[in-house]
Design a protein around this motif. Structure first.
Motif, PDB file in Angstrom:
ATOM      1  N   PHE A 239       0.841  -1.194   0.000  1.00 50.97           N
ATOM      2  CA  PHE A 239       0.000   0.000   0.000  1.00 50.97           C
ATOM      3  C   PHE A 239       0.880   1.250   0.000  1.00 50.97           C
ATOM      4  CE2 PHE A 239      -3.895  -1.960   2.424  1.00 50.97           C
ATOM      5  CZ  PHE A 239      -3.933  -2.989   1.506  1.00 50.97           C
ATOM      6  N   GLN A 240       0.342   2.303  -0.554  1.00 53.87           N
ATOM      7  CA  GLN A 240       0.980   3.616  -0.487  1.00 53.87           C
ATOM      8  C   GLN A 240      -0.062   4.656  -0.121  1.00 53.87           C
ATOM      9  OE1 GLN A 240       2.837   4.396  -4.264  1.00 53.87           O
ATOM     10  NE2 GLN A 240       4.318   2.728  -4.061  1.00 53.87           N
ATOM     11  N   LYS A 241       0.391   5.802   0.323  1.00 54.47           N
ATOM     12  CA  LYS A 241      -0.539   6.890   0.597  1.00 54.47           C
ATOM     13  C   LYS A 241      -1.279   7.238  -0.692  1.00 54.47           C
ATOM     14  CE  LYS A 241      -0.837  11.532   2.570  1.00 54.47           C
ATOM     15  NZ  LYS A 241      -0.099  12.665   3.174  1.00 54.47           N
ATOM     16  N   GLY A 242      -2.596   7.237  -0.630  1.00 49.70           N
ATOM     17  CA  GLY A 242      -3.420   7.522  -1.792  1.00 49.70           C
ATOM     18  C   GLY A 242      -3.845   6.306  -2.586  1.00 49.70           C
ATOM     19  N   SER A 243      -3.310   5.122  -2.250  1.00 49.81           N
ATOM     20  CA  SER A 243      -3.742   3.905  -2.945  1.00 49.81           C
ATOM     21  C   SER A 243      -5.226   3.678  -2.723  1.00 49.81           C
ATOM     22  CB  SER A 243      -2.968   2.689  -2.428  1.00 49.81           C
ATOM     23  OG  SER A 243      -1.603   2.750  -2.739  1.00 49.81           O
ATOM     24  N   LYS A 244      -5.912   3.242  -3.786  1.00 53.19           N
ATOM     25  CA  LYS A 244      -7.323   2.885  -3.675  1.00 53.19           C
ATOM     26  C   LYS A 244      -7.416   1.363  -3.612  1.00 53.19           C
ATOM     27  CE  LYS A 244      -8.999   6.960  -6.144  1.00 53.19           C
ATOM     28  NZ  LYS A 244      -9.790   7.456  -7.294  1.00 53.19           N
ATOM     29  N   VAL A 245      -8.023   0.861  -2.534  1.00 52.60           N
ATOM     30  CA  VAL A 245      -7.995  -0.574  -2.260  1.00 52.60           C
ATOM     31  C   VAL A 245      -9.415  -1.124  -2.183  1.00 52.60           C
ATOM     32  CG1 VAL A 245      -7.104  -2.379  -0.747  1.00 52.60           C
ATOM     33  CG2 VAL A 245      -5.901  -0.193  -0.891  1.00 52.60           C
ATOM     34  N   ALA A 246      -9.662  -2.197  -2.920  1.00 53.07           N
ATOM     35  CA  ALA A 246     -10.918  -2.949  -2.824  1.00 53.07           C
ATOM     36  C   ALA A 246     -10.628  -4.312  -2.224  1.00 53.07           C
ATOM     37  CB  ALA A 246     -11.555  -3.102  -4.203  1.00 53.07           C
ATOM     38  N   TYR A 247     -11.666  -4.920  -1.613  1.00 52.32           N
ATOM     39  CA  TYR A 247     -11.478  -6.184  -0.912  1.00 52.32           C
ATOM     40  C   TYR A 247     -12.520  -7.204  -1.357  1.00 52.32           C
ATOM     41  CZ  TYR A 247      -8.726  -3.243   2.231  1.00 52.32           C
ATOM     42  OH  TYR A 247      -7.808  -2.362   2.754  1.00 52.32           O
ATOM     43  N   LEU A 248     -12.060  -8.425  -1.634  1.00 51.05           N
ATOM     44  CA  LEU A 248     -12.926  -9.585  -1.842  1.00 51.05           C
ATOM     45  C   LEU A 248     -12.623 -10.526  -0.692  1.00 51.05           C
ATOM     46  CD1 LEU A 248     -14.946 -11.194  -3.590  1.00 51.05           C
ATOM     47  CD2 LEU A 248     -12.974 -12.136  -4.823  1.00 51.05           C
ATOM     48  N   VAL A 249     -13.641 -10.800   0.128  1.00 49.16           N
ATOM     49  CA  VAL A 249     -13.390 -11.378   1.449  1.00 49.16           C
ATOM     50  C   VAL A 249     -14.269 -12.594   1.700  1.00 49.16           C
ATOM     51  CG1 VAL A 249     -13.405 -10.891   3.932  1.00 49.16           C
ATOM     52  CG2 VAL A 249     -12.836  -9.066   2.306  1.00 49.16           C
ATOM     53  N   ALA A 250     -13.663 -13.684   2.154  1.00 49.59           N
ATOM     54  CA  ALA A 250     -14.425 -14.861   2.574  1.00 49.59           C
ATOM     55  C   ALA A 250     -15.226 -14.517   3.826  1.00 49.59           C
ATOM     56  CB  ALA A 250     -13.483 -16.027   2.862  1.00 49.59           C
ATOM     57  N   ASP A 251     -16.503 -14.887   3.812  1.00 51.98           N
ATOM     58  CA  ASP A 251     -17.427 -14.472   4.866  1.00 51.98           C
ATOM     59  C   ASP A 251     -17.385 -15.420   6.061  1.00 51.98           C
ATOM     60  OD1 ASP A 251     -19.379 -13.131   6.232  1.00 51.98           O
ATOM     61  OD2 ASP A 251     -21.041 -13.764   4.953  1.00 51.98           O
ATOM     62  N   TYR A 252     -16.251 -15.437   6.721  1.00 50.11           N
ATOM     63  CA  TYR A 252     -16.099 -16.152   7.997  1.00 50.11           C
ATOM     64  C   TYR A 252     -14.915 -15.534   8.725  1.00 50.11           C
ATOM     65  CZ  TYR A 252     -12.425 -19.023   5.726  1.00 50.11           C
ATOM     66  OH  TYR A 252     -11.310 -19.467   5.046  1.00 50.11           O
ATOM     67  N   ALA A 253     -14.568 -16.053   9.890  1.00 55.57           N
ATOM     68  CA  ALA A 253     -13.645 -15.353  10.786  1.00 55.57           C
ATOM     69  C   ALA A 253     -12.319 -14.993  10.132  1.00 55.57           C
ATOM     70  CB  ALA A 253     -13.409 -16.204  12.036  1.00 55.57           C
ATOM     71  N   TYR A 254     -11.717 -15.928   9.401  1.00 57.36           N
ATOM     72  CA  TYR A 254     -10.423 -15.654   8.769  1.00 57.36           C
ATOM     73  C   TYR A 254     -10.519 -14.422   7.861  1.00 57.36           C
ATOM     74  CZ  TYR A 254      -6.405 -16.356   5.615  1.00 57.36           C
ATOM     75  OH  TYR A 254      -5.269 -16.188   4.859  1.00 57.36           O
ATOM     76  N   GLY A 255     -11.517 -14.401   6.977  1.00 59.53           N
ATOM     77  CA  GLY A 255     -11.669 -13.273   6.071  1.00 59.53           C
ATOM     78  C   GLY A 255     -11.945 -11.975   6.802  1.00 59.53           C
ATOM     79  N   HIS A 256     -12.833 -12.033   7.793  1.00 59.87           N
ATOM     80  CA  HIS A 256     -13.192 -10.818   8.524  1.00 59.87           C
ATOM     81  C   HIS A 256     -11.991 -10.229   9.262  1.00 59.87           C
ATOM     82  CE1 HIS A 256     -17.613 -12.411   8.764  1.00 59.87           C
ATOM     83  NE2 HIS A 256     -17.255 -12.041   7.551  1.00 59.87           N
ATOM     84  N   GLU A 257     -11.177 -11.094   9.873  1.00 63.70           N
ATOM     85  CA  GLU A 257     -10.034 -10.593  10.634  1.00 63.70           C
ATOM     86  C   GLU A 257      -8.952 -10.043   9.708  1.00 63.70           C
ATOM     87  OE1 GLU A 257      -8.747 -13.543  13.444  1.00 63.70           O
ATOM     88  OE2 GLU A 257     -10.550 -13.332  14.665  1.00 63.70           O
ATOM     89  N   MET A 258      -8.756 -10.683   8.553  1.00 66.12           N
ATOM     90  CA  MET A 258      -7.798 -10.142   7.587  1.00 66.12           C
ATOM     91  C   MET A 258      -8.283  -8.798   7.039  1.00 66.12           C
ATOM     92  SD  MET A 258      -5.185 -12.104   7.423  1.00 66.12           S
ATOM     93  CE  MET A 258      -4.624 -13.789   7.646  1.00 66.12           C
TER      94      MET A 258
END
Length: 416
Positions: free
Chosen positions: A174-193
């Protein structure tokens, strides 16, 4: 069912006599219970999902744990006793894991539990072990297990946790100003990451432009991709594990996602990389607890790799597999330092332990028993750059062990 038990032959008579000899020349024959106590095997229970979507990583953990046991037994055992590893399939199910753990404690009379490869499953194992004052070393990423509500003096966490993993990966992607999207598994591992990445992004000055949750084991990711593309991110963080990682990356590449943004994952998995063509992972960056390529600069990694190659026909250990080795090896070191399996003495020995068995020095932090250790950042190589079938990744960074990348003890709920 695989048990993975390594056995050691009888100790030489002179050594056995030394172990059970008493002051004043009292013979072991006159007190046979002493000989039995000295010769009793050290039994380690090892629940892990041998079947299901995490089976590849779980079986690698078993092989590495068995190696730690094998090496200990070849040197004469620990505290004069052979070591046995009792492996049970938890089927990636919290209820099954709790049942198998209870059997290991009450039926098999194990002296400690190591294992579990899911956030939810390890918490179920932890509930059983801490209620019975049984030492447990978890080897799956989790933030929750370190928090005061789930912690106990009997709980140790050998694996990296999502906070430290994402902090290091974000630092190098990541850098300052980076635009970040997330695709996340819907359980504890994904949520915590996800939580860890967003926290790191805020500190760096990167912008979160959207997040999409997907079900565990999703067969089709194509429905999510248009939404991701519409967000126009610079970086897509895919926070999932096991087969989900390979499947989601493959479909993202098929839809041209990698041509428009950088793809980052919290943990770059060896087994998932070899499950698909190199071009699927090429250029993807992620974290890792271990990579065999460390052997060029880390002596203990070279020793671990050589022992693994000798035991398994030239194969190299994998990332999550290495947890099986480092956890069991550290436990056996503590048992040796404690002079036996007395739980309170072993806990004290683990708390004081400095160990370097595969990746450089590690130790368990006092307040939450989190293993403080180095964190790797890896980038998947192009096929043309690979020197062998296992030359999968380039080491981008090796962040040294430091408590500064952990959440503070007070934030976890500890008073001191």
């Amino acid at each position: 069912m695989t048990k993975g038990i390594e056995r050691l032959g009888a100790l030489p008579l002179t050594r056995r006599a030394a172990l059970v000899g008493l002051a004043g020349g009292v013979s072991a024959l006159s007190m046979p219970w002493i000989a039995r106590a000295q010769e009793e095997a050290i039994r380690i229970g090892f629940p892990t999902p041998l079947t299901g979507p995490f089976a590849a990583e779980a079986n690698d953990q078993v092989r590495s744990a068995e190696l730690a046991v094998k090496l200990a037994n070849e040197k004469g055992g620990i505290a004069g006793r052979k070591v046995e590893l009792l492996v049970r399939d938890d089927k990636l199910n919290a209820g099954e894991a709790a049942t198998r753990t209870l059997e290991l404690i009450e039926k098999d009379k194990v002296h400690a539990i190591v294992g579990a490869l899911s956030s939810a499953v390890q918490l179920a194992v932890n509930e059983v072990t801490r209620a019975r004052n049984m030492l447990y070393i978890s080897i799956s990423q989790s933030d929750t297990i370190n928090e005061v509500k789930d912690f106990s003096p009997y709980t140790f966490h050998e694996a990296l946790n999502p906070h430290m993993t994402t902090a290091v990966v974000a630092k190098h992607t990541f850098q300052k100003g980076s635009k970040v999207a997330y695709l996340v598994a819907d359980y504890a591992y994904g949520h915590e990451m996800l939580r860890g990445f967003k926290r790191a992004a805020e500190a760096i000055g990167a912008e979160t432009v959207g997040e999409i949750l997907h079900p565990f084991g999703a067969p089709d990711y194509s429905t999510f991709i248009p939404s991701i593309l519409s967000m126009r991110p610079d970086i897509l963080c895919i926070c999932n594990f096991g087969r989900d990682q390979a499947n989601s990356l493959k479909q993202a590449v098929d839809f041209g996602v990698k041509d428009q943004m950088k793809i980052v994952v919290p943990v770059l998995l060896h087994n998932q990389r070899i499950a698909v063509d190199a071009e699927v992972f090429e250029g993807v960056v992620g974290g890792a607890n271990y990579y065999w390529g460390q052997e060029e600069t880390v002596p203990s990694a070279k020793a671990f790799n050589d022992a693994f190659r000798n035991a398994y026909d030239g194969a190299v250990p994998t990332d999550y597999g290495a947890y099986g080795y480092t956890s069991v090896a550290s436990l056996l070191m503590a048992i040796e330092a404690a002079g036996g399996t007395d739980t309170q003495k072993v806990i004290a020995a683990l708390e004081a332990l400095k160990y370097d068995v595969a990746k450089g020095e590690q130790y368990y932090r006092q307040c939450d028993h989190q293993s403080v250790q180095s964190v790797l950042v890896l980038e998947a190589k192009a096929k043309a750059d690979m020197m062998s079938d296992v030359d999968l990744f380039k080491i981008v960074a090796n962040e040294p062990a430091a408590e500064s990348i952990l959440r503070s003890c007070s934030e976890l709920g500890f008073s001191n």
